[in-house]
Design a protein around this motif. Structure first.
Motif, PDB file in Angstrom:
ATOM      1  N   LYS A   1       1.008  -0.578  -0.025  1.00 21.54           N
ATOM      2  CA  LYS A   1      -0.083   0.063  -0.294  1.00 21.54           C
ATOM      3  C   LYS A   1       0.912   1.220  -0.131  1.00 21.54           C
ATOM      4  CE  LYS A   1      -4.061  -1.570   2.580  1.00 21.54           C
ATOM      5  NZ  LYS A   1      -5.566  -0.889   3.357  1.00 21.54           N
TER       6      LYS A   1
ATOM      7  N   LYS B   1      -2.691  11.150  -4.497  1.00 20.14           N
ATOM      8  CA  LYS B   1      -3.566  10.754  -5.354  1.00 20.14           C
ATOM      9  C   LYS B   1      -2.776  10.057  -6.919  1.00 20.14           C
ATOM     10  CE  LYS B   1      -8.125  12.917  -4.566  1.00 20.14           C
ATOM     11  NZ  LYS B   1      -9.618  13.012  -5.504  1.00 20.14           N
TER      12      LYS B   1
ATOM     13  N   THR C   1      -2.397   6.417  -3.777  1.00 21.91           N
ATOM     14  CA  THR C   1      -3.031   6.279  -2.399  1.00 21.91           C
ATOM     15  C   THR C   1      -4.712   6.242  -2.696  1.00 21.91           C
ATOM     16  OG1 THR C   1      -1.557   7.808  -0.782  1.00 21.91           O
ATOM     17  CG2 THR C   1      -3.729   7.565   0.181  1.00 21.91           C
ATOM     18  N   LEU C   2      -5.274   5.465  -1.982  1.00 19.42           N
ATOM     19  CA  LEU C   2      -6.534   4.673  -2.156  1.00 19.42           C
ATOM     20  C   LEU C   2      -7.303   6.276  -1.494  1.00 19.42           C
ATOM     21  CD1 LEU C   2      -6.878   1.085  -2.962  1.00 19.42           C
ATOM     22  CD2 LEU C   2      -6.964   3.411  -4.601  1.00 19.42           C
ATOM     23  N   GLY C   3      -8.651   6.314  -1.619  1.00 17.31           N
ATOM     24  CA  GLY C   3      -9.671   7.292  -0.481  1.00 17.31           C
ATOM     25  C   GLY C   3      -9.015   6.868   1.027  1.00 17.31           C
ATOM     26  N   ASP C   4      -9.592   5.614   1.772  1.00 16.74           N
ATOM     27  CA  ASP C   4      -9.337   5.140   3.459  1.00 16.74           C
ATOM     28  C   ASP C   4      -8.173   4.970   3.361  1.00 16.74           C
ATOM     29  OD1 ASP C   4     -12.237   4.260   2.407  1.00 16.74           O
ATOM     30  OD2 ASP C   4     -11.867   2.423   1.914  1.00 16.74           O
ATOM     31  N   ASP C   5      -6.727   4.779   2.380  1.00 15.04           N
ATOM     32  CA  ASP C   5      -5.601   5.065   2.989  1.00 15.04           C
ATOM     33  C   ASP C   5      -5.195   6.776   3.266  1.00 15.04           C
ATOM     34  OD1 ASP C   5      -5.098   2.509   3.435  1.00 15.04           O
ATOM     35  OD2 ASP C   5      -4.850   2.066   0.915  1.00 15.04           O
TER      36      ASP C   5
END
Length: 423
Positions: free
Chosen positions: A203, A327, A331-335
């Protein structure tokens, strides 16, 4: 001494202009041009200072000229402080993000992008600064004319020694006694839990927020967490800042791991990335990239590919002021995590511990009422509380009252370190 002071002033002008670009804020129209003009004149004078300072030892007239020059440089330094204070106020107010209001036509404003505005609605502030600039400019013109009378020898600059804009380098070290606020520990626990639960997935997590909000402090808490230390074979901390130099970043990672060596002074990107891939090959790592500004994915792409040589479950933790950067890096929203501002009580606690470190509880109570009012000016920004605390450390109760009654840009002295690098 004069050379050091002039160099500092020239660098401060460059830093202020850079800071405005990064924070998307402009000085009052026209003043930026004046400051740059003064900076260019100081650069002209700096070229003869070696000869002037050697002659000033015996020649009293040259010595007097140097003293006048140094005094003028200090005066210009004070003017730069006023603009730094205005930038600080903008950064503090911008974190609140109020709805924009229509502006009366007779106000003189600094313009920003996007559609935010900060106005010098006190004409005396604007006029006072303009007069100071005018005075310094006249004095500096006179100093330049006198320079020609001395026929100083011009020192030739060394080749390829133009310094890059300076930013303070962060490290992973942290003094837990100086970390305030329960919310930052709770946020740390959320990030760590996410990192642990994600198991074998790789991640890229990001901590996003305005300058001074505590992004780097939060990253340090994660980096030094006991669970994190036991989970990752490698932990690497790199302060990125601007520009995003892939060779420097990759070399820093390789040096931190220590299993590979890079030839001195190499600038071959392919070789450095090869060494990077070999350094992390098959190893589970946590890499913190602190203070990232770049939005150009092409510069991040090669570095990201090399990092994929690490073992499953490796993580990259990014701190940035710009959500677009997070972004772009994947990086995704929850991270994506946003640090919370300090409460008023937490802000006062941090301000008190910074400003009254040697005072007893009884002595601290004497400053509490006025201190809480000052702490409220920080709008929950930890770094603003620290800077104000350092200022107040050298003032008595009457001095605290003067600060509380002052506009933020009219304070006598705030440490310069705040402005080029808000954590």
């Amino acid at each position: 001494m004069a050379d050091a002071m002039i160099s500092a002033v020239v660098e401060r002008v460059a830093a202020i202009i850079e800071d405005q670009i990064q924070y998307e804020v402009n000085l009052v129209r026209g003043v930026e041009k004046e400051l740059l003009d003064l900076s260019r004149k100081l650069e002209m004078i700096r070229k003869v200072l070696d000869d002037a300072e050697s002659r000033g030892v015996k020649d009293q007239s040259v010595k007097s000229w140097l003293k006048k020059l140094e005094a003028t440089a200090y005066e210009m330094d004070d003017i730069l402080d006023e603009w730094n204070y205005s930038l600080l106020k903008h950064k503090m107010e911008a974190s609140v993000e109020p709805e924009p209001e229509p502006e009366p036509e007779n106000k003189v404003c600094c313009s920003f992008i996007p559609s935010s505005h900060i106005c010098f609605n006190k004409v005396s502030v604007r006029r006072g600064t303009a007069k100071k600039v005018e005075h310094v400019k006249a004095t500096l013109d006179q100093i330049l004319r006198e320079k020609d009378d001395f026929n100083f020898i011009i020192s030739l600059p060394a080749p390829n020694l133009v310094p890059a804009p300076w930013r303070e380098q962060s490290t992973h070290l942290i003094d837990l006694k100086k970390v305030h606020g329960l919310t930052i520990y709770r946020k740390k626990d959320v990030i760590v839990r996410n990192m642990m639960l994600s198991g074998s997935s790789t991640k890229i997590l990001s901590i996003v927020g305005t300058g001074g909000l505590g992004k780097t402090t939060l990253a340090k808490l994660v980096y030094n967490d006991t669970q994190v230390k036991g989970c990752y074979e490698l932990r690497i901390w790199i302060c990125v800042s601007d520009p995003f130099d892939v060779v420097r970043i990759a070399s820093g990672i390789v040096d931190s791991v220590g299993s590979e060596t890079i030839p001195p002074n190499t600038d071959q990107l392919a070789l450095v990335l090869q060494k990077l891939g070999a350094s992390v090959l098959g190893k589970k790592f946590l890499l913190v990239l602190d203070d990232v500004w770049i939005e150009d994915e092409s510069k991040w792409k090669d570095l990201k590919i090399s990092l994929q040589c690490g073992a499953a479950g490796s993580k990259v933790l990014v701190t940035t002021r710009n959500e677009r950067v997070a972004k772009m890096m994947g990086t995704l929203g929850d991270d994506m995590y946003h640090p919370n501002k300090l409460s008023q009580e937490e802000c006062w606690s941090l301000l008190r511990d910074t400003s009254l470190p040697e005072k007893s509880e009884v002595e601290c109570q004497n400053f509490e009422d006025i201190g809480k009012k000052i702490a409220n000016k920080c709008n929950g920004l930890p770094l603003a509380a620290i800077v104000l605390g350092r200022l107040l450390q050298y003032k008595d109760l009457e001095g605290w009252k003067q600060v509380e009654n002052s506009e933020i840009w009219k304070l006598e002295k705030i440490e310069f370190e705040l402005f080029p690098h808000l954590v």
